[in-house]
Scaffold this active site. Structure first.
Site, mmCIF file in Angstrom:
data_model
loop_
_atom_site.group_PDB
_atom_site.id
_atom_site.type_symbol
_atom_site.label_atom_id
_atom_site.label_comp_id
_atom_site.label_asym_id
_atom_site.label_seq_id
_atom_site.Cartn_x
_atom_site.Cartn_y
_atom_site.Cartn_z
ATOM 1 N N GLY A 150 0.826 -1.196 0.000
ATOM 2 C CA GLY A 150 0.000 0.000 0.000
ATOM 3 C C GLY A 150 0.861 1.247 0.000
ATOM 4 N N CYS A 151 0.248 2.363 -0.331
ATOM 5 C CA CYS A 151 0.999 3.613 -0.441
ATOM 6 C C CYS A 151 1.522 4.067 0.921
ATOM 7 C CB CYS A 151 0.139 4.691 -1.087
ATOM 8 S SG CYS A 151 -1.507 4.856 -0.365
ATOM 9 N N TYR A 152 0.636 4.143 1.900
ATOM 10 C CA TYR A 152 1.094 4.550 3.233
ATOM 11 C C TYR A 152 2.108 3.555 3.798
ATOM 12 C CZ TYR A 152 -2.831 7.935 3.637
ATOM 13 O OH TYR A 152 -3.706 8.975 3.471
#
Lengths: 345, 345, 345, 345
Positions: A150-152
């Protein structure tokens, strides 16, 4: 040439991936699949790729048929939607990268708890390799099925890994306060993401309940001897791209700014896509690139360290990292097709 | 390798050019000159280029000395400041491209009138070739000194050229209403360009008095048998990059949408960097690229045609076009180093 | 106290009206009606009005029932949706203001042509008064049914009225190039209006086909001895509020900047909500207020005049003007409840 | 009528204060002083106030002369610049409110350490009352000299006060991650605050070193039996106005969401300008108003509480709070002149 198919090509991550693969010297896009835009010309949705990607989007059905013709399948879909595609890819013995979240959490209980979905493909889950090359490169090279981070979690894990790995901070006392551009919310018609609703304002969302929390915890726990539980707060910022992750740790022993900067520079010295910098990271400096900029500050008054990382959520936080993983899986140079320097302004 | 020097490298156009030349396979940057940041590391100003362009900016003095070592000199400077550099480049018999405005107007009277400056290098002015490749390619190939077109003139001239060239519209009745992102105003500390002053607002400026007016008129007059005088209104829009030029013409004879679209498609059929499209252009679709998107609408109720063009002001409107010109001057493929597709979002 | 009902209260114009009426010293809001949010607390949608407007939205059905209890009904609805409400209001002999477009065009043929709808309430249409107080005040005072002007027509008509009224410009040669903030597109879930799609970009839309064209022409034709036909181009600008209307006219006789400024200052000398200013208008200077700022420039090179006006599309372009009209209809001071000065930044 | 003078009237806080006092029913502005714009018409800088505040700005010298004629003096100046004005106000026995930072820190050592300035007016410092009405109302009513709180300290102190006052969280384990719009950086020509530099990007700044840190600590220490030391990280967000303060505390005992919400609702039940809400605060809901929205979430997995507050940095974070303080000092109703509801969008 590697023949690739993309499912969910018309979302923002899908579009970014399409653009990257279009330019990739070793890849040929075989089909672009879109749930909402079957039969429409890709570049009628994304005018930037006019003249470059003018083919029509195919349906799921058509995509399933063509899986046997390709070498790698990418999915960029909402939770729960990639499972069948993963199964089909494995049956067809091709490589598979899920940019979505269906293969990231190794525990089906956590998947149920945080995604409210049942995971009925445990054999695939077992096969899946978490695609964060900076921490998992050797496994990725051998993998058939990649769970693209995921991005985070990408920004946050890279920010904290050197500290966790070296037992420098209290694993019970980690706080991550992260900020994302609106493209992170996806390309779906929703009132909350209208220009007028997002412009000139900031808000936190999913406080103490965001699905990326267990993913970050899983990553850090693997680096640690302890089970990491942390507090994670994402925010929506009026910008198109970018994630800034600000991570707070309590130092277990005294450490100077210099000590820690050296630790980070050393930890990432062979990592092309991580730039450990003295200045504080800003999302504008990584826009359009696969870089992760990291810096830190020691707050000696409180014996805390604040590590800050910046990525482009659509590149290192999604499509770019997927290409990086693909390159590793196919034995290509890791930055092939990812040579773009960040664009500013 | 072509050895290049850049004067005014730390402005927005200069930075864009630096990035483009850094990636250009046939170019080696010899020096970056900056009035304001002598001795500073380029990437300390432009963190996007960290690791890529980490050299120190040199002074004007130093730059003058090194002109003899290079093959091409670029200037991206305020009005009046490029003249001496042009002179030195010619004396050293190297190629010269002025991204600024010092060699664009062929008439020194117009230069005086609109720029309020005296042009004392008439020999250079005579030598100068207006660097709009789509209309002037053969001369550019032979040129030593290029006057790189202004951002508004690039967008507006490309938008109107087919109509003017074919005598389709009344040359006494042209209105251009153009809109620019704030990077067009340059990277200088001024209250008017602060975030807070520009954000969430739009204004016209320089109404009936903007310096790009005579440049556009000069371009169109060359394409016409008549002397074109027009009304030009630029606007400042709260975005970083991009120009949208909306051009109004009165049709001399009836013409359909289809007629005119065909005319445009034909006119630009061999031009890689012009995309004649059916949809209305938007600046987001050309961002980060050297493309100019053009479309038009016939207003049959009033017998007018509205031609709309979109460019990235820093690329096709400045640095990208300069590289395109350089490629022509050195016999390279015209799109070398300009392969980037537009980036969205 | 004037008892008011609002239909379409949860759109952007509806919300602005709700806020204005909430603060209006002579008005009591009787009900807020919303198609999409029946039963929901108004301030759960618009947190700015938390504590102030916490009542629940009622259904259309409920609204129709309560029309007999109120003194004035406002509609802020898509085309075609206000007709029945207007009928009911007239039957109940209460005042009615349609902020939408159902009663603006006096010709049912034009309504059919531009809105693609049949107008079956010609008696109402005949009764309707166009609510632009600066040009129509005496009729508004006597009106029962007001067609509140469109946002672009308000800005454009006020900009051109003095020239048209005084036969200063060629009525066959008018071009209006207008720019709007995204709130003008309404609060509906649509991909085109997502933050990411609008941010950092500008586009024209509805070129030579926007529905406000005949409304502006109707207004100007009434001021002229001739039938005005013009070209109108609207744009979408990355800002929340504001309209800038740039109007081009061909002067029939020579006129200086001073002449025309005096004409405008005189024309609007008794109009509180029009500020004729020397500086070029900017939308930021009218934000949150009912003001229309106007200035002009004479382009003596081409004998054209460029008149520029700025309004807040949600206030003078919609809800504020509706309140201004209501004040006139009820014999109140025209600026009651509209005292807010523009807010900057 | 209260006669007021404003020093630093042409900064963003000064402008906001000027607008608020202009509309205040009990105040008459006697003079507007500006260092940079002496002799210029105020509304030539701030076109929103055209017609309302058209007087000329006076010099410091002139301002000093007129202090004896007024009832209250406001300063909105950079650090160190308000001291002499405070002295003069006290000598003239008029009220004084410093919106800047010269009288906030009670310890001259801390002032020296964080502001790098010597405080030579210790008698004034002793007299000064910290102007946060929600926590300090009775003292403010009696005060002659008010230190108006900083923007971050206002948002952060109001967010944490109920927890600290009730010993609910570990005072050694507080982290504040706050985000500000760009107007917080002031209206000065600087490259870092240009539109192009701030647009579409986020960054942290002043990490572990921002001057508001000791101010927040001072506030919280006064509410606690312990000396509070915390980590504070401010960010710059691409928006004009607004502060979001996200405060992390470690709960000393278990507490539910409901417990804590009740605690907050009770703590602020008589505070007009604090809205304790169930939803997560967003800066857009308080824009243009003096409100502070507060909510919280308990992270039961980590036994932390996250309290989030939103204010308009120019109103509750500066000028509005100054007016609130003035109202208290002069025995007026606390919300006089502050009745504006937040404006959205």
């Amino acid at each position: 040439m590697i023949k690739a198919g993309i499912i969910g090509s018309t979302g923002y991550s899908g579009e970014e991936l399409t653009g990257l693969l279009y330019k990739h010297p070793n890849v040929e896009i075989d089909f672009l699949c879109s749930h909402s835009y079957v039969g429409e010309n890709f570049s009628s949705l994304y005018g930037n790729l006019r003249r470059f990607v003018d083919e029509k989007c195919v349906s799921d059905e058509e995509a399933f048929k063509r899986i046997s013709d390709i070498d790698i399948l990418f999915t960029a879909l909402p939770s729960g939607k990639a499972l069948e595609f993963g199964k089909s890819a494995m049956e067809n013995k091709i490589k598979f990268i899920d940019i979505g979240s269906d293969f990231r959490l190794k525990s089906k209980e956590l998947y149920r708890e945080w995604y409210n979905l049942e995971h009925n493909y445990l054999d695939l889950l077992e096969k899946s390799v978490y695609g964060l090359p900076e921490l998992n490169r050797s496994k990725i090279k051998e993998a058939e099925l990649i769970a693209n981070p995921g991005c985070y979690p990408t920004a946050s894990t890279l920010a904290l890994a050197p500290l966790i790995k070296n037992n420098m901070i209290d694993t019970k006392n980690i706080i991550i306060d992260a900020k994302s551009g609106v493209s992170g919310a996806g390309r779906k018609a929703s009132i909350g993401n209208l220009f007028v609703e997002c412009n000139d304002s900031i808000k936190a969302y999913g406080v103490a309940s965001h699905r990326h929390t267990p993913e970050i915890e899983q990553n850090l726990s693997e680096l640690s001897s302890e089970d990491v539980k942390l507090t994670f707060t994402p925010h929506l910022v009026p910008m198109s791209r970018g994630i800034l992750s600000v991570c707070y740790g309590k130092l277990l022993a005294e450490a100077t700014q210099e000590n820690l900067m050296n630790l980070y520079k050393d930890f990432y010295k062979n990592e092309y896509f991580v730039r450990v910098i003295d200045e504080l990271p800003e999302t504008r400096w990584v826009k359009g690139s696969n870089f992760c900029d990291i810096s830190l500050r020691v707050d000696s008054r409180t014996n805390r360290v604040i590590v800050i990382s910046a990525i482009d959520n659509l590149v290192k936080g999604a499509a770019g990292q997927a290409v990086q993983n693909m390159n590793l899986m196919f034995g290509l140079k890791e930055d092939t097709g990812l040579e773009a320097t960040p664009i500013f302004p």
